[in-house]
Design a protein around this motif. Structure first.
Motif, PDB file in Angstrom:
ATOM      1  N   PRO A   2      34.594 -28.375  31.197  1.00 46.68           N
ATOM      2  CA  PRO A   2      34.114 -27.446  30.165  1.00 46.68           C
ATOM      3  C   PRO A   2      35.247 -26.858  29.319  1.00 46.68           C
ATOM      4  O   PRO A   2      35.110 -26.744  28.085  1.00 46.68           O
ATOM      5  N   VAL A   3      36.371 -26.514  29.964  1.00 47.55           N
ATOM      6  CA  VAL A   3      37.509 -25.942  29.212  1.00 47.55           C
ATOM      7  C   VAL A   3      38.079 -26.985  28.258  1.00 47.55           C
ATOM      8  O   VAL A   3      38.359 -26.703  27.085  1.00 47.55           O
ATOM      9  N   PHE A   4      38.250 -28.215  28.745  1.00 56.41           N
ATOM     10  CA  PHE A   4      38.777 -29.288  27.900  1.00 56.41           C
ATOM     11  C   PHE A   4      37.842 -29.544  26.714  1.00 56.41           C
ATOM     12  O   PHE A   4      38.289 -29.742  25.586  1.00 56.41           O
ATOM     13  N   TYR A  30      46.447 -25.864  19.965  1.00 55.07           N
ATOM     14  CA  TYR A  30      45.389 -26.498  20.769  1.00 55.07           C
ATOM     15  C   TYR A  30      45.862 -27.796  21.423  1.00 55.07           C
ATOM     16  O   TYR A  30      45.431 -28.149  22.526  1.00 55.07           O
ATOM     17  N   ALA A  31      46.757 -28.495  20.727  1.00 55.92           N
ATOM     18  CA  ALA A  31      47.293 -29.730  21.310  1.00 55.92           C
ATOM     19  C   ALA A  31      48.111 -29.418  22.557  1.00 55.92           C
ATOM     20  O   ALA A  31      48.039 -30.146  23.563  1.00 55.92           O
ATOM     21  N   GLY A  36      48.505 -28.965  28.505  1.00 62.54           N
ATOM     22  CA  GLY A  36      48.517 -28.116  29.702  1.00 62.54           C
ATOM     23  C   GLY A  36      47.338 -28.424  30.618  1.00 62.54           C
ATOM     24  O   GLY A  36      47.494 -28.484  31.846  1.00 62.54           O
ATOM     25  N   ILE A  37      46.154 -28.609  29.992  1.00 61.66           N
ATOM     26  CA  ILE A  37      44.968 -28.980  30.785  1.00 61.66           C
ATOM     27  C   ILE A  37      45.196 -30.316  31.487  1.00 61.66           C
ATOM     28  O   ILE A  37      44.826 -30.499  32.652  1.00 61.66           O
ATOM     29  N   ALA A  38      45.825 -31.268  30.787  1.00 65.52           N
ATOM     30  CA  ALA A  38      46.109 -32.577  31.377  1.00 65.52           C
ATOM     31  C   ALA A  38      47.019 -32.443  32.594  1.00 65.52           C
ATOM     32  O   ALA A  38      46.795 -33.109  33.624  1.00 65.52           O
ATOM     33  N   ASN A  41      45.036 -30.813  35.350  1.00 64.55           N
ATOM     34  CA  ASN A  41      44.068 -31.779  35.864  1.00 64.55           C
ATOM     35  C   ASN A  41      44.745 -32.819  36.755  1.00 64.55           C
ATOM     36  O   ASN A  41      44.195 -33.211  37.786  1.00 64.55           O
ATOM     37  N   GLY A  42      45.960 -33.243  36.343  1.00 62.91           N
ATOM     38  CA  GLY A  42      46.689 -34.216  37.154  1.00 62.91           C
ATOM     39  C   GLY A  42      47.014 -33.672  38.538  1.00 62.91           C
ATOM     40  O   GLY A  42      46.820 -34.352  39.553  1.00 62.91           O
ATOM     41  N   ILE A  43      47.497 -32.433  38.567  1.00 57.86           N
ATOM     42  CA  ILE A  43      47.851 -31.805  39.849  1.00 57.86           C
ATOM     43  C   ILE A  43      46.607 -31.578  40.706  1.00 57.86           C
ATOM     44  O   ILE A  43      46.583 -31.877  41.910  1.00 57.86           O
TER      45      ILE A  43
END
Length: 546
Positions: A2-4, A30-31, A36-38, A41-43
């Motif tokens: 949802p955040v992404f 935003y990029a 940061g989300i990526a 998400n990876g962790i």
């Protein structure tokens, strides 16, 4: 997700900003948030897989341990049932526990991810714009109903396929465990064809299951594109009518599309869930078995070894209509050797089995030192009984480990002492690693006589008060039989011994010989006494069919 979805919509909306400086600043912000989300998400994905896989592996190991413990604590009658064949139980303990772990390793993680994405995105999207959200998530019930129907149908197919796979696995186990017989009869081709035929049933079930999975998975995939098309069209209508601006439409649309896509990916794991659930039911049935109580009851002090069978009536649980023992009475005094003889099928081996309390009696009582056997602790009782059977069972372990089975704290002096008693010590010393030499599967590196002597050594190291010799020399040649018989004559001293045999030479010097006929003791006495009666025993001895 949802955040992404929200941030991605905000990033796309920056392309509509006319001021280039503002566009660059907004887009850069935003990029960076997306990056940061990526990273997060990876962790989190790494931690999800690591922690859930670690938990699922430990769970599978614990299930195997508990399941194997349950199997070991079942009565003999449980193993007699065809549903509890070795191959089937092995499949449950090895394959089904491995399949069941997917409930934790994959399904729970994907389910959590899908539910959070779906409901988190739904709440967020409703807060921004309820009209487009209602249309987008209004298609979700169709998705859920389709998945539920798929799960319901697959459960039935999984159950059928699992039973068929267990049958094939059991057949494979029987073939491999009897490979010498297969080779000796030259029936490799026939066995291969039989196994191939047994695989046809799970293949056909799997084929039909694949058609259902393919159809439903295709439907779920098409649903994603259909939902994108209808929500994008309706979002455009809302923008055209001035109800939404571009930013609101993009935010709601991305939340609906990405979150429903995540939910559909979660539901795509339904086939794996169905398989894991069916495997889990088999494991659960195994774990829910009641255990045979082997630790409650009395332990006799200064056990002498007197055994008495009083009016024993018995039928095997799987053949309750066939009476094996019908009022059998027999008494063994401490240190006495008694041989049971008679034609096959009259209940000789059953007497030995009942002495170990492998089955419950239908009627009558077995006494040990005048104490009913059912009042004695089962584990302790079996420690007092040593068994030498027709086919010695050795494990793929070292000589030392094979001898010390049942007495793990035995010293090397004790091991060497029992090896000397059975005339095996000098031979063992000639092996590559002495007592630490591995014997191979079922002791294939030893001859029949050597395996039998090693099994006798395993009995001796426990120093049992009661000894059961069940056709202990019938599978040996004449020279080996003589050696083993001399060994057995030595180990019988000061032990109550029950001998079951068809060979006259092995019983002439017994304290008593009992003739078993129709589940009863029809004659009892020494060899000379029974021969003088010239009845059933005399006829068997003369005919050579002892």
């Amino acid at each position: 997700m949802p955040v992404f979805s929200f941030v991605l919509a905000s990033l796309l909306n920056t392309y509509a900003i006319p001021d280039k400086v503002e566009l660059q600043n907004e887009a850069r912000m935003y990029a960076l948030i997306v990056l940061g989300i990526a990273a997060i998400n990876g962790i989190s994905a790494h931690l999800k897989y690591y922690l859930l896989e670690r938990a699922s592996e430990r769970w599978a190991i614990k299930l195997r341990h508990l399941g194997f413990g349950k199997v070991l604590r079942q009565p003999q009658s449980w193993f007699d049932a065809s549903d509890h064949a070795v191959g089937k139980i092995t499949t449950i303990l090895v394959n089904d526990t491995d399949t069941t772990k997917n409930l934790i390793g994959h399904f729970i993680g994907n389910m959590t991810y899908g539910i959070v994405s779906l409901f988190g995105g739904m709440i967020w999207a409703f807060a921004i714009g309820w009209q487009l959200t209602l249309v987008g998530f209004g298609l979700v019930p169709i998705l859920i109903i389709t998945s539920e129907l798929q799960a319901y149908v697959l459960q039935k197919y999984e159950k059928k396929q699992k039973v068929a796979n267990e049958e094939a696995a059991n057949l494979f186990y029987q073939m491999v465990s009897s490979i010498r017989t297969v080779f000796s009869l030259s029936i490799e081709k026939a066995m291969e064809e039989k196994f191939q035929f047994s695989l046809k049933v799970p293949y056909e079930i799997g084929f039909r299951k694949a058609l259902i999975c393919g159809f439903t998975l295709g439907l779920l995939e098409s649903f994603n594109y259909f939902s994108k098309a209808i929500t994008f069209w309706y979002g455009a209508q809302l923008v055209f009518q001035g109800i939404y601006d571009l930013k609101t439409m993009l935010q709601v649309w991305t939340l609906v599309i990405f979150c429903t896509t995540a939910a559909s990916q979660m539901l795509a794991t339904i086939p794996y869930f169905a398989k894991s659930k069916q495997a889990g039911k088999s494991v659960a049935r195994l774990l829910s078995l009641s255990e045979e109580d082997t630790l409650s009851g009395k332990k006799l002090d200064n056990m002498q070894g007197k055994v008495e069978f009083r009016d024993i009536h018995f039928s095997y649980p799987g053949r309750s209509d066939t009476k094996i023992l019908n009022g059998l009475n027999l008494e063994l005094q401490p240190g006495e050797s008694v041989a049971l003889v008679g034609r096959s099928g009259n209940g000789k081996s059953t007497v030995a089995t009942l002495l170990q309390r492998s089955y419950d009696l239908n009627e009558g009582t077995i006494l040990l030192d005048n104490e009913p056997l059912k009042n004695i602790q089962l584990h302790w009782l079996r420690e007092q009984i040593g068994i030498v059977s027709q086919e010695p069972i050795l494990f793929d372990m070292t000589v030392r480990e094979n001898i010390t089975y049942g007495k793990e704290d035995a010293t090397i002096e004790e091991i060497e002492n029992v090896a000397k008693q059975v005339n095996m010590h000098e031979f063992i010393k000639t092996l590559p690693n002495g007592y630490e030499t591995k014997l191979g599967s079922s002791g294939t590196q030893l001859s029949g006589g050597q395996k039998q002597r090693l099994s006798i050594a395993r009995v001796l190291i426990r120093n049992p008060k009661i000894l059961i010799l069940d056709e202990a020399t019938s599978a040996l040649d004449a020279s080996n039989e003589q050696i083993i018989q001399e060994t057995l004559s030595q180990v019988q001293k000061n032990r109550t011994t029950l001998v079951i045999t068809h060979r006259l030479n092995n019983i002439k010097n017994m304290d008593k010989i009992a003739l078993v006929e129709a589940g009863q003791i029809s004659e009892i006495g020494t060899h000379r006494e029974l021969m003088s009666l010239k009845k059933g025993y005399f006829e068997l001895a003369i005919s050579g069919n002892i």
